[in-house]
Design an enzyme around this catalytic site. Sequence first.
Site, PDB file in Angstrom:
ATOM      1  N   ASP A   1       0.919  -1.114  -0.047  1.00 32.23           N
ATOM      2  CA  ASP A   1      -0.020  -0.096  -0.022  1.00 32.23           C
ATOM      3  C   ASP A   1       0.847   1.321   0.245  1.00 32.23           C
ATOM      4  OD1 ASP A   1      -2.051  -1.590   0.451  1.00 32.23           O
ATOM      5  OD2 ASP A   1      -2.007  -1.299   2.494  1.00 32.23           O
TER       6      ASP A   1
ATOM      7  N   ASP B   1       1.317   4.693   2.256  1.00 31.01           N
ATOM      8  CA  ASP B   1       0.905   5.406   3.387  1.00 31.01           C
ATOM      9  C   ASP B   1       1.210   7.026   3.068  1.00 31.01           C
ATOM     10  OD1 ASP B   1      -0.111   3.279   4.875  1.00 31.01           O
ATOM     11  OD2 ASP B   1       1.786   2.409   5.020  1.00 31.01           O
TER      12      ASP B   1
END
Lengths: 221, 98
Positions: A139, A141
């Site tokens: 992911d 962030d």
Amino acid sequence: MLKPYLPHDLLWLAPRSALATDTELPAWLPQHWHPGLPVVVRRASSRPGWIAVGVRGPLRWQRCALWARLQQVGRALSPEQVAAQQGWRQHPRLAALPALQALQQLHPALQASGLAWGITGSAGFELATGQPALGPASDLDLLLRCPQPPARAVVQALAETLAGLPCRVDIQLQTPTGGVALDEWLRGGRVLLKTASGPLLLDEPLAAWPAHRQNHVEQCP
Amino acid sequence: MEKLHLHYPAGAPAAQAVLVGVVASGDLEVLIAPAAAGSCHIVIHSAADGSAARWRAQLDRLFADGQAAAMQMEINDFGATPGVVSLRLAQALEELSA
């Protein structure tokens, strides 16, 4: 007066600096951390002369909570500084890493938000150090500095641009009292605030910006 | 990635569906749907391997007495700290009975 550090800042410690821990060191630590790699400032109540930091382990969920002596902090790099370097543009693995592609695509919208923003997590670590931390499933962030409650339309527009990106993007709002997930803030209702003294549920999200703390930044004392 | 199933006795079906938490690093998502009376089934997807004992202990404390509503609970854990886990579970159960 030493410069205050903020959660998610990367710190390089002086060689041979002592790291202290409340528990036994995990077995992976000596193989995966050396003073050439930064530690990450984490939220925790203060201890005079020390700062709460974390060290990333070989697996993405592995973290070790430690304390570092403030005097032994050499260099510091904030998530905003990592973003300002725009290291994803020249990154040799840009084509293989969706998190970096997402960053490239999201950059104009982040700039247009008018809010200070930074890169945290594995993307921030890899861009700051050149050490591989990202994988194809990682992911992205990010944090947004919100010394005041952000205009809903601004962050809503940003959240809408996340839908078409090649990976999940987690955006944390850094309020004067702690961190709140953008998704939860936009949903309305209660939000979880991560503070230096632990997580709190706020019935009223605006309580993250109490009048006397507006325009302040959350610091790690 | 670890997947854990837990089953507990339960009371009457939960009155509503609940979603709390977020998909974000250091947080977790709890989804509750009503289930047939007497059954509480919990599925945990956790980013942290080796966390089964901790989850079992935490959920036993909440559900082992069989007093909770019958539900299907799904927990998606993205490396939440124990403090965040407790708060999110308490929040979910509170919203279930609200």
